[in-house]
Design a protein around this motif. Structure first.
Motif, short mmCIF file in Angstrom:
data_model
loop_
_atom_site.label_atom_id
_atom_site.label_comp_id
_atom_site.label_asym_id
_atom_site.label_seq_id
_atom_site.Cartn_x
_atom_site.Cartn_y
_atom_site.Cartn_z
N TYR A 41 -20.46 -24.38 -16.11
CA TYR A 41 -20.14 -22.99 -15.79
C TYR A 41 -19.17 -22.42 -16.81
CZ TYR A 41 -19.97 -18.97 -12.68
OH TYR A 41 -20.14 -17.71 -12.15
N ALA A 42 -19.43 -21.20 -17.25
CA ALA A 42 -18.53 -20.48 -18.16
C ALA A 42 -18.01 -19.24 -17.45
CB ALA A 42 -19.25 -20.10 -19.44
N GLY A 43 -16.69 -19.13 -17.35
CA GLY A 43 -16.07 -17.97 -16.70
C GLY A 43 -14.71 -17.71 -17.31
N ARG A 44 -13.98 -16.78 -16.72
CA ARG A 44 -12.66 -16.45 -17.25
C ARG A 44 -11.71 -17.65 -17.12
NH1 ARG A 44 -11.11 -11.49 -13.75
NH2 ARG A 44 -12.15 -12.86 -12.24
N THR A 45 -10.77 -17.73 -18.03
CA THR A 45 -9.79 -18.81 -17.98
C THR A 45 -9.07 -18.82 -16.65
OG1 THR A 45 -9.50 -18.63 -20.38
CG2 THR A 45 -7.80 -19.83 -19.15
N GLU A 46 -8.72 -17.64 -16.16
CA GLU A 46 -8.14 -17.49 -14.83
C GLU A 46 -8.89 -16.37 -14.12
OE1 GLU A 46 -5.99 -19.50 -13.56
OE2 GLU A 46 -5.55 -20.58 -15.42
N GLY A 47 -9.52 -16.68 -13.00
CA GLY A 47 -10.27 -15.65 -12.28
C GLY A 47 -10.86 -16.23 -11.01
N ILE A 48 -11.43 -15.36 -10.20
CA ILE A 48 -11.99 -15.79 -8.92
C ILE A 48 -13.11 -16.80 -9.11
CG2 ILE A 48 -13.67 -13.90 -8.76
CD1 ILE A 48 -13.04 -13.83 -5.72
N GLU A 49 -13.84 -16.68 -10.24
CA GLU A 49 -14.93 -17.61 -10.49
C GLU A 49 -14.41 -19.04 -10.68
OE1 GLU A 49 -14.50 -15.19 -14.38
OE2 GLU A 49 -14.22 -14.92 -12.22
N LYS A 50 -13.26 -19.18 -11.31
CA LYS A 50 -12.69 -20.52 -11.50
C LYS A 50 -12.31 -21.12 -10.15
CE LYS A 50 -9.16 -23.09 -14.03
NZ LYS A 50 -8.01 -23.01 -14.98
N ASP A 51 -11.71 -20.31 -9.29
CA ASP A 51 -11.30 -20.79 -7.97
C ASP A 51 -12.51 -21.19 -7.12
OD1 ASP A 51 -8.69 -20.24 -8.68
OD2 ASP A 51 -8.69 -18.25 -7.74
N LEU A 52 -13.57 -20.38 -7.17
CA LEU A 52 -14.74 -20.65 -6.36
C LEU A 52 -15.54 -21.84 -6.87
CD1 LEU A 52 -16.04 -17.02 -5.63
CD2 LEU A 52 -14.87 -18.57 -4.05
N MET A 53 -15.51 -22.08 -8.18
CA MET A 53 -16.26 -23.19 -8.75
C MET A 53 -15.52 -24.51 -8.64
SD MET A 53 -19.14 -21.95 -9.59
CE MET A 53 -19.73 -23.50 -10.28
N ALA A 54 -14.20 -24.47 -8.49
CA ALA A 54 -13.40 -25.70 -8.49
C ALA A 54 -13.89 -26.76 -7.50
CB ALA A 54 -11.93 -25.37 -8.25
N PRO A 55 -14.21 -26.39 -6.24
CA PRO A 55 -14.63 -27.41 -5.28
C PRO A 55 -15.95 -28.09 -5.64
CG PRO A 55 -13.94 -25.40 -4.14
CD PRO A 55 -14.07 -25.07 -5.59
N THR A 56 -16.76 -27.49 -6.50
CA THR A 56 -18.06 -28.07 -6.84
C THR A 56 -17.94 -29.28 -7.76
OG1 THR A 56 -18.46 -26.73 -8.83
CG2 THR A 56 -19.07 -25.76 -6.71
N GLY A 57 -16.84 -29.33 -8.54
CA GLY A 57 -16.67 -30.41 -9.49
C GLY A 57 -17.51 -30.27 -10.75
N LEU A 58 -18.22 -29.14 -10.90
CA LEU A 58 -19.04 -28.93 -12.09
C LEU A 58 -18.14 -28.64 -13.30
CD1 LEU A 58 -21.85 -26.64 -10.60
CD2 LEU A 58 -22.01 -29.08 -11.14
#
Length: 365
Positions: A41-58
Motif C-alpha cells: 500500500y502507498a499512502g501519505r506518510t501520516e494520514g487516515i490511510e496509514k491508520d486504517l491499513m496498520a491492522p492489516t500488516g500489509l
C-alpha cells in the motif's frame, strides 16, 4: 491452487485522504490476498490511510502529498513542491516494490503513484466512486489502463474502451453486525425506542454535529441517538445523557451500530452510500454544500434519491426544525426505502474489480 508465479506478483494499492478512499481498498486487499497475490500500500506518510491499513500488516509505503485547489491560494505553491516530492517518492517505491499493477482508489496521494507506474511501464487501474470524476482521478485517468466506476452514469466521462462499471467494494463484515452488541456499546436501556445512527463522514461534520446536538431534546423524545462525531471533534458534557451516545470514530464497532440502527443520518460520500444500500438501511442524506465542495456529494445523493433509496435534505436548508421534520418523515417511510434498496441489483464489486485487474495483467503478457 495458486501458482508460484502468481504468488510472487505484487499489486500496489493506493488512495487516501478519507476513509472512503481506503475502506474499499481494504476489501480489495483481502480478495487479492485470497487469490494468491502479494499486496503493498502507498499512502501519505501520516494520514487516515496509514491508520486504517496498520491492522492489516500489509507493507505500507509513505509518500509526500499535496492538494491542488480549485481556487487561488498561496498553499497551492507549497503543495506543488509536495506533489513533486510525492512523485519522486512514488518513483522510488514503484522501482523498489516492482508491482505488476497499480490500483488507485483516488485522493491526491494516488496521482503520483499512477504517474510513476506509467513512467515504469506498469499498468494502472483507477476507481472512481463519485457520480462525476474528481480532480485527482481526472489527473490520473489519462495514464490508466482501465477505469472502474460505481455509478452507471459515470461511465459517460470515460472512453468506452477503458470504462468498466463495477460498483464499490463493501466490507462483508459490515453486514454481519449484532444489534444487541450495538445496544451494549451504546448503553441504551430503552428497547422500545428506535435508534438513529448519525454519520458525519470519517472526519466528522461540524455542521451536522451542531444541528444534532441542538435538536437533541426533540430527537431523544422519539429516538435513541448514536452519534459518530469525528476524531477531531470534542466529546462534551451534552454527550453524556440517557439515550445519547457519542464516539469519535467507529472501526469494528460500526457493524454492530449499523445492525442496531433503524434510521441513519449521513453525509453523501459514495462509499457510505453503497454501504447503506448493501445493508438496506433507511437514511436521510445531508450532502456537503457547493460552498464546501465541488458538489460531488449533491450529485451522489440526488442519484440515490431518484432511485428511491434516499431522502435528501440540502445543507442550505438545514435547521434543527427541518432536521427533525425530515428525520421523522424518513422514518415514517422506512419500509418503502428498505424495500427499494432490497430490490436493487446486487453485484460482487470486489470480484468485478479483481476481474478487471486480471484482465489488464493478461493483456500485459
Amino acid at each position: 491452487m495458486v501458482s508460484v508465479q502468481q504468488a510472487k506478483r505484487i499489486i500496489l494499492l493506493t488512495g487516501g485522504g478519507s476513509a472512503g478512499h481506503v475502506t474499499p481498498n481494504l476489501v480489495l486487499a483481502n480478495e487479492l490476498v485470497a487469490r494468491g497475490y502479494s499486496v503493498h500500500y502507498a499512502g501519505r506518510t501520516e494520514g487516515i490511510e496509514k491508520d486504517l491499513m496498520a491492522p492489516t500488516g500489509l507493507p505500507y509505503h509513505g509518500l509526500s502529498a499535496g492538494k491542488l485547489r480549485r481556487y487561488l491560494s498561496l498553499e497551492n505553491l507549497t503543495d506543488i513542491v509536495r506533489i513533486a516530492k510525492g512523485f519522486i517518492d512514488a518513483l522510488r517505491v514503484v522501482r523498489r516494490v516492482q508491482p505488476v499493477l497499480v490500483f488507485s482508489k483516488g485522493g491526491f496521494v494516488s496521482c503520483p503513484v499512477v504517474w510513476a507506474a506509467k513512467c515504469n511501464g506498469i499498468p494502472a487501474v483507477v476507481h472512481e466512486s463519485d457520480f462525476s470524476p474528481g480532480l485527482a482521478n481526472r489527473l490520473s485517468v489519462p495514464f490508466a489502463k482501465r477505469i472502474c466506476h460505481a455509478f452507471p452514469e459515470t461511465g459517460e466521462h470515460f472512453a468506452a474502451s477503458k470504462r468498466v462499471h463495477t460498483g464499490i467494494p463493501v466490507r462483508p463484515s459490515l453486514l454481519c453486525g449484532d444489534a444487541e452488541e450495538g445496544r451494549c456499546i451504546c448503553g441504551f436501556t430503552d428497547t422500545l425506542k428506535p435508534t438513529l445512527l448519525v454519520i458525519g463522514g470519517s472526519l466528522g461534520s461540524r455542521m451536522i454535529n451542531h444541528m444534532v446536538r441542538t435538536a437533541l431534546p426533540e430527537l431523544l423524545s422519539d429516538f435513541n441517538v448514536c452519534h459518530l462525531v469525528g476524531p477531531d471533534h470534542d466529546i462534551t458534557s451534552v454527550d453524556r445523557q440517557p439515550g445519547y451516545f457519542a464516539l469519535p470514530y467507529a472501526g469494528e464497532e460500526l457493524a454492530h451500530l449499523l445492525a442496531l440502527a433503524d434510521l441513519v443520518l449521513s453525509r453523501a460520500g459514495a462509499t457510505t452510500l453503497f454501504e447503506l444500500l448493501a445493508a438496506h438501511k433507511p437514511h436521510l442524506l445531508i450532502p456537503l454544500s457547493r460552498q464546501a465542495s465541488r458538489g460531488d456529494q449533491i450529485q451522489n445523493a440526488r442519484c440515490f434519491e431518484r432511485l428511491g433509496y434516499s431522502e435528501v435534505l440540502p445543507e442550505e436548508g438545514l435547521t434543527p426544525e427541518t432536521l427533525c421534520t425530515a428525520l421523522h418523515a424518513t422514518y415514517a417511510e422506512r419500509e418503502k426505502f428498505a424495500k427499494q434498496m432490497a430490490e436493487a441489483p446486487t453485484a460482487d464489486a470486489a470480484g468485478r474489480v479483481v476481474e478487471v485487474i486480471e484482465s489488464c495483467l493478461s493483456e500485459a503478457h
